[in-house]
Motif scaffolding. Sequence first.
Motif, PDB file in Angstrom:
ATOM      1  N   ALA A  33       0.838  -1.195   0.000  1.00 58.70           N
ATOM      2  CA  ALA A  33       0.000   0.000   0.000  1.00 58.70           C
ATOM      3  C   ALA A  33       0.877   1.251   0.000  1.00 58.70           C
ATOM      4  CB  ALA A  33      -0.916  -0.009   1.224  1.00 58.70           C
ATOM      5  N   GLY A  34       0.262   2.393  -0.269  1.00 60.70           N
ATOM      6  CA  GLY A  34       0.959   3.666  -0.146  1.00 60.70           C
ATOM      7  C   GLY A  34       1.470   4.249  -1.446  1.00 60.70           C
ATOM      8  N   GLY A  35       1.546   3.445  -2.494  1.00 65.17           N
ATOM      9  CA  GLY A  35       1.959   3.980  -3.791  1.00 65.17           C
ATOM     10  C   GLY A  35       3.417   4.343  -3.923  1.00 65.17           C
ATOM     11  N   LYS A  36       4.272   3.769  -3.059  1.00 63.04           N
ATOM     12  CA  LYS A  36       5.719   4.006  -3.151  1.00 63.04           C
ATOM     13  C   LYS A  36       6.394   2.707  -3.577  1.00 63.04           C
ATOM     14  CE  LYS A  36       5.795   8.229  -1.312  1.00 63.04           C
ATOM     15  NZ  LYS A  36       6.247   9.422  -2.013  1.00 63.04           N
ATOM     16  N   ILE A  37       7.136   2.763  -4.671  1.00 62.15           N
ATOM     17  CA  ILE A  37       7.778   1.570  -5.218  1.00 62.15           C
ATOM     18  C   ILE A  37       9.278   1.824  -5.322  1.00 62.15           C
ATOM     19  CG2 ILE A  37       7.874   0.021  -7.210  1.00 62.15           C
ATOM     20  CD1 ILE A  37       5.016   1.106  -7.886  1.00 62.15           C
ATOM     21  N   GLU A  38      10.071   0.840  -4.891  1.00 61.74           N
ATOM     22  CA  GLU A  38      11.521   0.928  -5.011  1.00 61.74           C
ATOM     23  C   GLU A  38      12.018  -0.154  -5.957  1.00 61.74           C
ATOM     24  OE1 GLU A  38      13.756   0.881  -1.394  1.00 61.74           O
ATOM     25  OE2 GLU A  38      12.779   2.670  -0.590  1.00 61.74           O
ATOM     26  N   ILE A  39      12.778   0.259  -6.957  1.00 59.44           N
ATOM     27  CA  ILE A  39      13.433  -0.686  -7.858  1.00 59.44           C
ATOM     28  C   ILE A  39      14.895  -0.721  -7.458  1.00 59.44           C
ATOM     29  CG2 ILE A  39      13.967  -1.252 -10.249  1.00 59.44           C
ATOM     30  CD1 ILE A  39      11.645   0.569 -11.095  1.00 59.44           C
ATOM     31  N   SER A  40      15.344  -1.861  -6.930  1.00 60.59           N
ATOM     32  CA  SER A  40      16.731  -1.957  -6.461  1.00 60.59           C
ATOM     33  C   SER A  40      17.366  -3.217  -7.024  1.00 60.59           C
ATOM     34  CB  SER A  40      16.775  -1.965  -4.931  1.00 60.59           C
ATOM     35  OG  SER A  40      16.004  -3.034  -4.425  1.00 60.59           O
ATOM     36  N   GLY A  41      18.655  -3.360  -6.771  1.00 60.85           N
ATOM     37  CA  GLY A  41      19.353  -4.546  -7.248  1.00 60.85           C
ATOM     38  C   GLY A  41      20.705  -4.233  -7.848  1.00 60.85           C
ATOM     39  N   GLY A  42      21.628  -3.770  -7.009  1.00 56.82           N
ATOM     40  CA  GLY A  42      22.992  -3.553  -7.460  1.00 56.82           C
ATOM     41  C   GLY A  42      23.200  -2.318  -8.312  1.00 56.82           C
ATOM     42  N   TYR A  43      22.323  -1.332  -8.191  1.00 59.38           N
ATOM     43  CA  TYR A  43      22.499  -0.112  -8.990  1.00 59.38           C
ATOM     44  C   TYR A  43      23.602   0.762  -8.410  1.00 59.38           C
ATOM     45  CZ  TYR A  43      18.149  -1.082 -11.470  1.00 59.38           C
ATOM     46  OH  TYR A  43      17.177  -1.659 -12.255  1.00 59.38           O
ATOM     47  N   THR A  44      24.355   1.390  -9.301  1.00 54.52           N
ATOM     48  CA  THR A  44      25.271   2.458  -8.915  1.00 54.52           C
ATOM     49  C   THR A  44      24.518   3.767  -9.110  1.00 54.52           C
ATOM     50  OG1 THR A  44      26.138   2.724 -11.154  1.00 54.52           O
ATOM     51  CG2 THR A  44      27.265   1.142  -9.722  1.00 54.52           C
ATOM     52  N   ARG A  45      25.146   4.860  -8.708  1.00 54.70           N
ATOM     53  CA  ARG A  45      24.512   6.156  -8.921  1.00 54.70           C
ATOM     54  C   ARG A  45      24.246   6.379 -10.413  1.00 54.70           C
ATOM     55  NH1 ARG A  45      27.091  12.148  -7.579  1.00 54.70           N
ATOM     56  NH2 ARG A  45      25.330  13.342  -8.339  1.00 54.70           N
ATOM     57  N   GLU A  46      25.239   6.030 -11.242  1.00 56.12           N
ATOM     58  CA  GLU A  46      25.111   6.257 -12.680  1.00 56.12           C
ATOM     59  C   GLU A  46      24.012   5.393 -13.293  1.00 56.12           C
ATOM     60  OE1 GLU A  46      28.001   5.737 -11.063  1.00 56.12           O
ATOM     61  OE2 GLU A  46      28.699   7.825 -11.163  1.00 56.12           O
ATOM     62  N   SER A  47      23.965   4.096 -12.929  1.00 58.36           N
ATOM     63  CA  SER A  47      22.962   3.215 -13.529  1.00 58.36           C
ATOM     64  C   SER A  47      21.560   3.556 -13.035  1.00 58.36           C
ATOM     65  CB  SER A  47      23.297   1.747 -13.255  1.00 58.36           C
ATOM     66  OG  SER A  47      23.360   1.471 -11.866  1.00 58.36           O
ATOM     67  N   ALA A  48      21.454   4.000 -11.765  1.00 57.21           N
ATOM     68  CA  ALA A  48      20.139   4.414 -11.268  1.00 57.21           C
ATOM     69  C   ALA A  48      19.661   5.658 -11.989  1.00 57.21           C
ATOM     70  CB  ALA A  48      20.207   4.672  -9.756  1.00 57.21           C
ATOM     71  N   GLU A  49      20.575   6.621 -12.197  1.00 62.66           N
ATOM     72  CA  GLU A  49      20.213   7.830 -12.927  1.00 62.66           C
ATOM     73  C   GLU A  49      19.851   7.518 -14.382  1.00 62.66           C
ATOM     74  OE1 GLU A  49      19.960  11.411 -12.545  1.00 62.66           O
ATOM     75  OE2 GLU A  49      19.436  10.542 -10.633  1.00 62.66           O
ATOM     76  N   GLN A  50      20.531   6.535 -14.954  1.00 61.28           N
ATOM     77  CA  GLN A  50      20.232   6.134 -16.329  1.00 61.28           C
ATOM     78  C   GLN A  50      18.822   5.554 -16.414  1.00 61.28           C
ATOM     79  OE1 GLN A  50      23.036   3.378 -18.055  1.00 61.28           O
ATOM     80  NE2 GLN A  50      21.785   3.042 -19.869  1.00 61.28           N
ATOM     81  N   LEU A  51      18.456   4.732 -15.427  1.00 68.87           N
ATOM     82  CA  LEU A  51      17.114   4.145 -15.407  1.00 68.87           C
ATOM     83  C   LEU A  51      16.058   5.243 -15.219  1.00 68.87           C
ATOM     84  CD1 LEU A  51      15.253   1.730 -15.530  1.00 68.87           C
ATOM     85  CD2 LEU A  51      15.708   1.315 -13.094  1.00 68.87           C
ATOM     86  N   VAL A  52      16.344   6.205 -14.356  1.00 69.07           N
ATOM     87  CA  VAL A  52      15.422   7.335 -14.171  1.00 69.07           C
ATOM     88  C   VAL A  52      15.205   8.038 -15.512  1.00 69.07           C
ATOM     89  CG1 VAL A  52      15.148   9.624 -13.130  1.00 69.07           C
ATOM     90  CG2 VAL A  52      15.896   7.716 -11.731  1.00 69.07           C
ATOM     91  N   GLY A  53      16.299   8.258 -16.231  1.00 68.76           N
ATOM     92  CA  GLY A  53      16.211   8.915 -17.534  1.00 68.76           C
ATOM     93  C   GLY A  53      15.392   8.118 -18.536  1.00 68.76           C
ATOM     94  N   GLU A  54      15.541   6.772 -18.492  1.00 68.69           N
ATOM     95  CA  GLU A  54      14.779   5.924 -19.408  1.00 68.69           C
ATOM     96  C   GLU A  54      13.287   5.966 -19.082  1.00 68.69           C
ATOM     97  OE1 GLU A  54      16.574   2.097 -19.036  1.00 68.69           O
ATOM     98  OE2 GLU A  54      18.401   2.679 -20.105  1.00 68.69           O
ATOM     99  N   ILE A  55      12.964   6.038 -17.795  1.00 69.24           N
ATOM    100  CA  ILE A  55      11.548   6.077 -17.402  1.00 69.24           C
ATOM    101  C   ILE A  55      10.927   7.419 -17.732  1.00 69.24           C
ATOM    102  CG2 ILE A  55       9.962   6.003 -15.432  1.00 69.24           C
ATOM    103  CD1 ILE A  55      11.897   3.968 -14.135  1.00 69.24           C
ATOM    104  N   THR A  56      11.637   8.496 -17.423  1.00 68.94           N
ATOM    105  CA  THR A  56      11.058   9.813 -17.621  1.00 68.94           C
ATOM    106  C   THR A  56      11.146  10.275 -19.070  1.00 68.94           C
ATOM    107  OG1 THR A  56      13.142  10.872 -17.004  1.00 68.94           O
ATOM    108  CG2 THR A  56      11.513  10.563 -15.251  1.00 68.94           C
ATOM    109  N   GLY A  57      12.068   9.704 -19.826  1.00 64.58           N
ATOM    110  CA  GLY A  57      12.205  10.084 -21.232  1.00 64.58           C
ATOM    111  C   GLY A  57      12.876  11.412 -21.372  1.00 64.58           C
TER     112      GLY A  57
END
Length: 200
Positions: A176-200
């Motif tokens: 519940a609550g509408g907060k989702i975390e996607i984790s699994g060995g991300y670095t700062r760069e790879s997490a930022e890259q995924l953010v960029g892919e989601i937001t376009g």
Amino acid sequence: MTHPQYPPLFPQQPPAKRSRGPLLLVGALVLLLVAIVATGVVLVVKRSDDKPAAAAPAARTKPSDPTAVEFRRVLMVKAGTCPSPAPAGTACDAKGMRYTLGKVELDGSNVTEVKSALQEKGAGGWYVGLTLDSKGATLFEQLTAALAKQTPPANQLAIVVRGQVVTAPSVQSAIAGGKIEISGGYTRESAEQLVGEITG
């Protein structure tokens, strides 16, 4: 005829002592300057002890394309090569796992915020956080409640970003609550890259 020596009418004064006022003023200014510099150094040192700015979450807007991120049930999983383009209803992850997926249960139109951040607990790795709107939060809670009653792989939820499965965790209980975390060995760069892919 000798004249008696009379003391001078104006006895000679010893040379005037130089005033110490300017020296004291200069000394006081030097001490003040040293104090200011020392305070500045303390502040710089104190600032460097704080958490690095990188640990602060970097939030972005919602996805520009609603189909950029999809939440789908996992129907089947198997290892192997991924054909390109993938057949309808299938998607692969970066490790070569091929997923057969159910319909899109909710998508980027339900996401109000995407951010990368450093986890405070555990291993301290980076993650990508998604915040859902009220409708998305309700749908996500219902979806995870239904998945929690299933057995693997039917209890897995695939989060698909631009046609690739980025994570497919097993669901143990309703979320519940509408907060989702996607984790699994991300670095700062790879997490930022995924953010960029989601937001376009």
